[in-house]
Design a protein around this motif. Structure first.
Motif, short mmCIF file in Angstrom:
data_model
loop_
_atom_site.label_atom_id
_atom_site.label_comp_id
_atom_site.label_asym_id
_atom_site.label_seq_id
_atom_site.Cartn_x
_atom_site.Cartn_y
_atom_site.Cartn_z
N VAL A 263 40.72 62.06 -43.04
CA VAL A 263 41.92 61.40 -42.52
C VAL A 263 42.83 61.03 -43.69
CG1 VAL A 263 40.79 60.48 -40.45
CG2 VAL A 263 40.73 59.16 -42.57
N LEU A 264 44.01 60.54 -43.37
CA LEU A 264 44.96 60.16 -44.41
C LEU A 264 44.39 59.05 -45.30
CD1 LEU A 264 48.31 60.12 -42.41
CD2 LEU A 264 47.65 61.77 -44.18
N PRO A 265 44.77 59.02 -46.58
CA PRO A 265 44.33 57.93 -47.46
C PRO A 265 44.76 56.58 -46.90
CG PRO A 265 45.36 59.69 -48.73
CD PRO A 265 45.62 60.00 -47.28
N GLY A 266 43.99 55.56 -47.23
CA GLY A 266 44.28 54.21 -46.75
C GLY A 266 43.41 53.80 -45.59
N ALA A 267 42.61 54.73 -45.07
CA ALA A 267 41.77 54.43 -43.91
C ALA A 267 40.73 53.35 -44.22
CB ALA A 267 41.08 55.70 -43.43
N ALA A 268 40.21 53.38 -45.44
CA ALA A 268 39.15 52.43 -45.79
C ALA A 268 39.59 50.98 -45.60
CB ALA A 268 38.69 52.65 -47.23
N ALA A 269 40.86 50.71 -45.85
CA ALA A 269 41.36 49.34 -45.70
C ALA A 269 41.65 48.99 -44.25
CB ALA A 269 42.64 49.17 -46.53
N LYS A 270 41.95 50.00 -43.42
CA LYS A 270 42.38 49.73 -42.04
C LYS A 270 41.26 49.76 -41.01
CE LYS A 270 45.56 53.01 -41.82
NZ LYS A 270 46.70 53.81 -41.31
N VAL A 271 40.23 50.55 -41.25
CA VAL A 271 39.23 50.80 -40.21
C VAL A 271 38.53 49.55 -39.70
CG1 VAL A 271 36.94 51.83 -39.87
CG2 VAL A 271 38.86 53.25 -40.62
N PRO A 272 38.11 48.60 -40.55
CA PRO A 272 37.43 47.41 -40.00
C PRO A 272 38.27 46.68 -38.96
CG PRO A 272 37.07 47.54 -42.35
CD PRO A 272 38.09 48.59 -42.04
N ASP A 273 39.56 46.48 -39.22
CA ASP A 273 40.42 45.80 -38.25
C ASP A 273 40.65 46.65 -37.01
OD1 ASP A 273 40.70 43.46 -39.67
OD2 ASP A 273 42.56 44.08 -40.66
N LEU A 274 40.75 47.97 -37.19
CA LEU A 274 40.92 48.86 -36.04
C LEU A 274 39.70 48.79 -35.12
CD1 LEU A 274 42.43 52.04 -37.77
CD2 LEU A 274 43.64 50.42 -36.30
N VAL A 275 38.52 48.74 -35.72
CA VAL A 275 37.29 48.63 -34.93
C VAL A 275 37.24 47.30 -34.19
CG1 VAL A 275 34.77 48.44 -35.10
CG2 VAL A 275 35.99 50.24 -36.37
N ARG A 276 37.62 46.21 -34.87
CA ARG A 276 37.63 44.90 -34.21
C ARG A 276 38.62 44.88 -33.04
NH1 ARG A 276 37.89 43.34 -39.70
NH2 ARG A 276 35.87 42.63 -40.48
N ASP B 60 27.31 52.23 -36.60
CA ASP B 60 26.94 53.06 -37.75
C ASP B 60 28.13 53.95 -38.09
OD1 ASP B 60 25.71 54.45 -39.74
OD2 ASP B 60 24.18 55.39 -38.48
N LEU B 61 29.16 53.32 -38.63
CA LEU B 61 30.42 53.98 -38.96
C LEU B 61 30.88 53.43 -40.30
CD1 LEU B 61 33.45 54.55 -36.57
CD2 LEU B 61 33.78 53.49 -38.81
N ALA B 62 31.16 54.31 -41.23
CA ALA B 62 31.59 53.90 -42.57
C ALA B 62 32.83 54.68 -42.97
CB ALA B 62 30.47 54.12 -43.58
N THR B 63 33.56 54.12 -43.92
CA THR B 63 34.76 54.79 -44.41
C THR B 63 34.65 54.98 -45.92
OG1 THR B 63 35.99 53.57 -42.72
CG2 THR B 63 37.27 54.83 -44.30
N LEU B 64 34.95 56.18 -46.36
CA LEU B 64 34.94 56.49 -47.79
C LEU B 64 36.36 56.55 -48.30
CD1 LEU B 64 32.29 59.34 -47.57
CD2 LEU B 64 31.91 57.04 -48.46
N GLY B 65 36.69 55.68 -49.23
CA GLY B 65 38.02 55.64 -49.81
C GLY B 65 37.95 55.74 -51.31
N GLU B 66 38.81 54.97 -52.00
CA GLU B 66 38.85 55.03 -53.46
C GLU B 66 37.48 54.72 -54.05
OE1 GLU B 66 41.47 53.22 -57.19
OE2 GLU B 66 41.86 52.57 -55.14
N GLY B 67 37.04 55.57 -54.98
CA GLY B 67 35.74 55.39 -55.61
C GLY B 67 34.61 56.12 -54.91
#
Length: 217
Positions: A140-153, A163-170
């Motif tokens: 997906v587009l960059p920036g997902a790692a920061a957004k996904v927790p709030d989207l899930v909530r 059992d869902l994780a996001t891989l971003g910077e690092g």
């Protein structure tokens, strides 16, 4: 020729045929403009596959960074890629996340369920990998790692409950045809094509992914 293997929800996985690691790494850099870097590799010792890191308890033999400086090695230059794999032709192909893409990671069973649901919803997908660790990674587009927790909530789920994780910077993902020890090779569940060059935003995919993970618990 492409071979497909059936999975849950009648999904099909194209298997890599005839592609060397060097050829694949160059293609990712040239055609997708992805940064790539060589990871560890497999060594045959007394008929067994062993990771070049020499750690007996290695969880992803032949498919992880070879050193701490991997982020500085990652490059989108086809010339540099050819040079790196010419000296390490069996090195795994690793793609850093947080640059041209992030990745949403789910279990294989949830991933197949989500793919079937996305097809019914006629969603546009980016590339999706299926690895021998039975995990699927949706690009997906960059920036997902920061957004996904709030989207899930916002969907009514607790991020810790899925059992869902996001891989971003690092972070990084292994790309086909990288092998994980004797467990097999990474494959494309959705192959990179000109049609999916433009990646979806995490917000477009999170609902079917969270739903599938919730059912898979």
């Amino acid at each position: 020729m492409e071979e497909t293997i059936a999975g849950p929800e009648a999904a099909h996985i194209p298997k890599q045929r005839g592609d060397s690691l060097l050829e694949a790494a160059v293609r990712y850099a040239e055609e997708r403009h992805w940064d790539v870097f060589p990871g560890t590799w497999l060594e045959a010792v007394e008929g067994m596959h062993r990771c070049s890191c020499d750690q007996p308890s290695c969880s992803t033999p032949g498919a992880h960074p070879a050193g701490d400086d991997w982020a500085t090695q990652a490059t989108g230059s086809a010339t540099a890629v050819r040079r790196m794999w010419s000296t390490r032709p069996t090195a795994s192909i690793l793609l850093p996340t947080g640059r041209t893409f992030d990745a949403i990671e789910v279990p294989e069973t949830a991933g197949f369920l989500a793919l079937a649901r996305m097809e019914r919803m006629e969603l546009t997908l980016g590339p999706v990998t299926l690895a021998p660790d039975r995990r699927m990674r949706f690009f997906v587009l960059p920036g997902a790692a920061a957004k996904v927790p709030d989207l899930v909530r916002n969907l009514g789920w607790s991020p810790a409950s899925l059992d869902l994780a996001t891989l971003g910077e690092g972070g990084y993902v292994a790309a086909p045809p990288t092998r994980y020890g004797s467990r097999g090779a990474v494959q494309w569940a959705c192959r990179p094509t000109p049609a999916n060059r433009w990646l979806p935003d995490a917000e477009e995919l999170i609902s079917p992914l969270a739903y599938a993970c919730g059912r898979d618990r």
